[in-house]
Design a protein around this motif. Structure first.
Motif, PDB file in Angstrom:
ATOM      1  N   GLU A  67      -3.261  10.196   4.515  1.00 17.15           N
ATOM      2  CA  GLU A  67      -3.531   9.294   3.401  1.00 17.15           C
ATOM      3  C   GLU A  67      -3.900   7.891   3.869  1.00 17.15           C
ATOM      4  N   ALA A  68      -4.308   7.743   5.138  1.00 20.72           N
ATOM      5  CA  ALA A  68      -4.547   6.411   5.700  1.00 20.72           C
ATOM      6  C   ALA A  68      -5.597   5.639   4.909  1.00 20.72           C
ATOM      7  N   ALA A  69      -6.676   6.320   4.499  1.00 12.26           N
ATOM      8  CA  ALA A  69      -7.730   5.619   3.746  1.00 12.26           C
ATOM      9  C   ALA A  69      -7.194   5.105   2.415  1.00 12.26           C
ATOM     10  N   ALA A  70      -6.403   5.935   1.729  1.00  9.54           N
ATOM     11  CA  ALA A  70      -5.810   5.498   0.466  1.00  9.54           C
ATOM     12  C   ALA A  70      -4.801   4.372   0.696  1.00  9.54           C
ATOM     13  N   ASN A  71      -4.064   4.468   1.791  1.00  9.95           N
ATOM     14  CA  ASN A  71      -3.103   3.406   2.120  1.00  9.95           C
ATOM     15  C   ASN A  71      -3.819   2.075   2.338  1.00  9.95           C
ATOM     16  N   ARG A  72      -4.897   2.131   3.106  1.00  9.77           N
ATOM     17  CA  ARG A  72      -5.648   0.897   3.366  1.00  9.77           C
ATOM     18  C   ARG A  72      -6.212   0.317   2.080  1.00  9.77           C
ATOM     19  N   ALA A  73      -6.730   1.193   1.231  1.00 11.04           N
ATOM     20  CA  ALA A  73      -7.322   0.713  -0.024  1.00 11.04           C
ATOM     21  C   ALA A  73      -6.269   0.057  -0.907  1.00 11.04           C
ATOM     22  N   GLU A  74      -5.084   0.651  -0.993  1.00  9.36           N
ATOM     23  CA  GLU A  74      -4.033   0.092  -1.840  1.00  9.36           C
ATOM     24  C   GLU A  74      -3.566  -1.273  -1.338  1.00  9.36           C
ATOM     25  N   ILE A  75      -3.245  -1.352  -0.049  1.00 11.75           N
ATOM     26  CA  ILE A  75      -2.736  -2.613   0.495  1.00 11.75           C
ATOM     27  C   ILE A  75      -3.828  -3.677   0.509  1.00 11.75           C
TER      28      ILE A  75
ATOM     29  N   GLY B  35      -6.335  -3.957  -1.554  1.00 15.95           N
ATOM     30  CA  GLY B  35      -6.533  -4.444  -2.921  1.00 15.95           C
ATOM     31  C   GLY B  35      -5.500  -5.490  -3.307  1.00 15.95           C
ATOM     32  N   ASN B  36      -4.241  -5.220  -2.955  1.00 14.54           N
ATOM     33  CA  ASN B  36      -3.198  -6.211  -3.227  1.00 14.54           C
ATOM     34  C   ASN B  36      -3.422  -7.496  -2.434  1.00 14.54           C
ATOM     35  N   LEU B  37      -3.861  -7.347  -1.174  1.00 21.45           N
ATOM     36  CA  LEU B  37      -4.111  -8.519  -0.346  1.00 21.45           C
ATOM     37  C   LEU B  37      -5.249  -9.361  -0.920  1.00 21.45           C
ATOM     38  N   ALA B  38      -6.276  -8.717  -1.438  1.00 21.51           N
ATOM     39  CA  ALA B  38      -7.397  -9.462  -2.017  1.00 21.51           C
ATOM     40  C   ALA B  38      -6.940 -10.326  -3.184  1.00 21.51           C
ATOM     41  N   VAL B  39      -6.048  -9.782  -4.007  1.00 21.33           N
ATOM     42  CA  VAL B  39      -5.505 -10.572  -5.125  1.00 21.33           C
ATOM     43  C   VAL B  39      -4.708 -11.756  -4.598  1.00 21.33           C
ATOM     44  N   THR B  40      -3.875 -11.517  -3.596  1.00 22.04           N
ATOM     45  CA  THR B  40      -3.064 -12.600  -3.023  1.00 22.04           C
ATOM     46  C   THR B  40      -3.933 -13.673  -2.393  1.00 22.04           C
ATOM     47  N   LEU B  41      -4.992 -13.279  -1.692  1.00 18.40           N
ATOM     48  CA  LEU B  41      -5.874 -14.276  -1.092  1.00 18.40           C
ATOM     49  C   LEU B  41      -6.593 -15.097  -2.157  1.00 18.40           C
ATOM     50  N   GLY B  42      -6.982 -14.453  -3.251  1.00 15.28           N
ATOM     51  CA  GLY B  42      -7.587 -15.205  -4.351  1.00 15.28           C
ATOM     52  C   GLY B  42      -6.620 -16.231  -4.923  1.00 15.28           C
ATOM     53  N   ASP B  43      -5.356 -15.818  -5.106  1.00 12.00           N
ATOM     54  CA  ASP B  43      -4.343 -16.758  -5.584  1.00 12.00           C
ATOM     55  C   ASP B  43      -4.094 -17.872  -4.570  1.00 12.00           C
ATOM     56  N   ALA B  44      -4.133 -17.527  -3.281  1.00 11.69           N
ATOM     57  CA  ALA B  44      -3.918 -18.530  -2.241  1.00 11.69           C
ATOM     58  C   ALA B  44      -5.032 -19.570  -2.237  1.00 11.69           C
TER      59      ALA B  44
ATOM     60  N   LEU C  63       5.987  -1.240   2.251  1.00 10.36           N
ATOM     61  CA  LEU C  63       6.607  -2.559   2.333  1.00 10.36           C
ATOM     62  C   LEU C  63       6.269  -3.238   3.664  1.00 10.36           C
ATOM     63  N   TRP C  64       6.500  -2.533   4.762  1.00  5.79           N
ATOM     64  CA  TRP C  64       6.239  -3.124   6.070  1.00  5.79           C
ATOM     65  C   TRP C  64       4.750  -3.358   6.290  1.00  5.79           C
ATOM     66  N   ALA C  65       3.934  -2.437   5.832  1.00  7.24           N
ATOM     67  CA  ALA C  65       2.488  -2.614   5.990  1.00  7.24           C
ATOM     68  C   ALA C  65       2.007  -3.845   5.233  1.00  7.24           C
ATOM     69  N   SER C  66       2.551  -4.075   4.046  1.00 11.76           N
ATOM     70  CA  SER C  66       2.158  -5.252   3.261  1.00 11.76           C
ATOM     71  C   SER C  66       2.577  -6.536   3.959  1.00 11.76           C
ATOM     72  N   VAL C  67       3.818  -6.558   4.452  1.00 11.12           N
ATOM     73  CA  VAL C  67       4.315  -7.755   5.139  1.00 11.12           C
ATOM     74  C   VAL C  67       3.504  -8.019   6.403  1.00 11.12           C
ATOM     75  N   VAL C  68       3.235  -6.967   7.170  1.00 13.53           N
ATOM     76  CA  VAL C  68       2.475  -7.131   8.411  1.00 13.53           C
ATOM     77  C   VAL C  68       1.066  -7.618   8.118  1.00 13.53           C
ATOM     78  N   LEU C  69       0.423  -7.054   7.114  1.00 15.62           N
ATOM     79  CA  LEU C  69      -0.959  -7.430   6.833  1.00 15.62           C
ATOM     80  C   LEU C  69      -1.056  -8.873   6.344  1.00 15.62           C
ATOM     81  N   VAL C  70      -0.141  -9.294   5.490  1.00 13.21           N
ATOM     82  CA  VAL C  70      -0.211 -10.671   5.000  1.00 13.21           C
ATOM     83  C   VAL C  70       0.150 -11.654   6.118  1.00 13.21           C
ATOM     84  N   THR C  71       1.055 -11.255   7.009  1.00 13.96           N
ATOM     85  CA  THR C  71       1.380 -12.107   8.158  1.00 13.96           C
ATOM     86  C   THR C  71       0.196 -12.211   9.112  1.00 13.96           C
ATOM     87  N   LEU C  72      -0.438 -11.077   9.390  1.00 15.18           N
ATOM     88  CA  LEU C  72      -1.609 -11.079  10.263  1.00 15.18           C
ATOM     89  C   LEU C  72      -2.730 -11.922   9.658  1.00 15.18           C
TER      90      LEU C  72
END
Length: 289
Positions: A78-86, A88-97, A252-261
């Motif tokens: 499910e790696a492709a779906a995982n990447r798409a989900e995280i 998408g959330n990151l794109a929203v956070t970056l827009g807010d940032a 959870l960890w993937a989201s934290v790692v991606l936003v930190t990176l």
């Protein structure tokens, strides 16, 4: 006679070409140093992360390491779906940032200019800035939400509050570092406070302005996460609690790692831009914060 004189006195190199050559060399050096720092930061963070997991004795079910996150993004079925989900959330956070970054940095720049032009304005507004800095944003959140709702304005206010104070202090400090002799020269030729600001103080404050931008980038992401967690419920800040309560620890960890990176990448991109611009201008960046 002419040949002898020419041999004894070789032609002088073009000064403008020499300056351009030195600027290019300084730019390459600054760019190389910034990239090396970025790579060392990534390696250091990854090593510390893995060491912390080894010595904390946490269950592998809860605590995920670099290999687990890599598998989540690139190895699992499910790696492709995982990447798409995280993502998408990151794109929203970056827009807010971006919203919080723009609001906070603009207010900081205007406030610092006001401090430079008016001592009374500084004495009146600095306590307010200190109040916003000292009181936790969580305490302000209910009032902010009640006044501005849970949409764009709340994101701008919360993100702007996080960005405002460190950017204000950096820019205000930079505006005070201009040469007094240069200011006096402008004054002698009839230049008032505005002319001194635009011709001397603002150009001299460029290293401090870049320092403010550098600090504001991760601050803006933090502000966006807080706004999403406390108000909007969108982006990484909005879903991260849901991941924790539903035991989705990989997400959870993937989201934290991606936003930190992402924060590290953006911070270092600003540092590279800073070093490159200041090197070409013959200026030196401020000390890393």
């Amino acid at each position: 006679m002419t040949a002898t004189a020419t041999a004894a006195n070789p032609p002088i190199a073009d000064p403008a070409a020499l300056v351009r050559k030195q600027a290019r060399a300084a730019t390459r050096k600054a760019l190389g140093a910034s990239l090396l720092t970025f790579l060392l930061t990534l390696v250091g963070v990854t090593v510390l992360w893995q060491l912390a997991l080894w010595f904390s004795d946490l269950s592998p079910y809860v605590a995920k390491g670099p290999v687990d996150v890599w598998n989540f993004f690139f190895v699992e079925e499910e790696a492709a779906a995982n990447r798409a989900e995280i993502a998408g959330n990151l794109a929203v956070t970056l827009g807010d940032a971006v919203i919080g970054f723009a609001a906070g940095l603009l207010l900081a720049l205007l406030g610092a200019i006001g401090f430079r032009l008016s001592r009374g304005f500084e004495q009146a507004m600095m306590p307010i800035a200190l109040l916003l800095r000292s009181v936790p944003l969580v305490a302000f959140a209910p009032i902010i939400i009640m006044i501005f709702g849970r949409e764009f304005l709340t994101v701008a206010v919360m993100g702007g509050i996080v960005v405002l104070f460190p950017a204000l202090v950096n820019i205000a400090f930079g505006l005070q570092q201009s040469s007094q002799q240069t200011l006096e020269v402008v004054q002698v030729y009839g230049g008032g406070p505005i002319k001194q600001l635009t011709k001397v103080a603002l150009p001299a404050s460029l290293p401090a302005f870049f320092a403010a931008v550098r600090v504001s980038v991760p601050g803006a992401i933090t502000g966006a996460l807080l706004a999403e967690w406390l108000a909007t419920g969108s982006g990484i800040g909005g879903v991260i609690n849901g991941y924790a309560t539903s035991a989705k620890f990989d997400e959870l960890w993937a989201s934290v790692v991606l936003v930190t990176l992402t924060s590290l990448v953006l911070y270092n991109l600003v540092a590279i831009l800073e070093n490159t611009v200041l090197a070409r201008m013959g200026m030196h960046p401020t000390k890393r914060l």
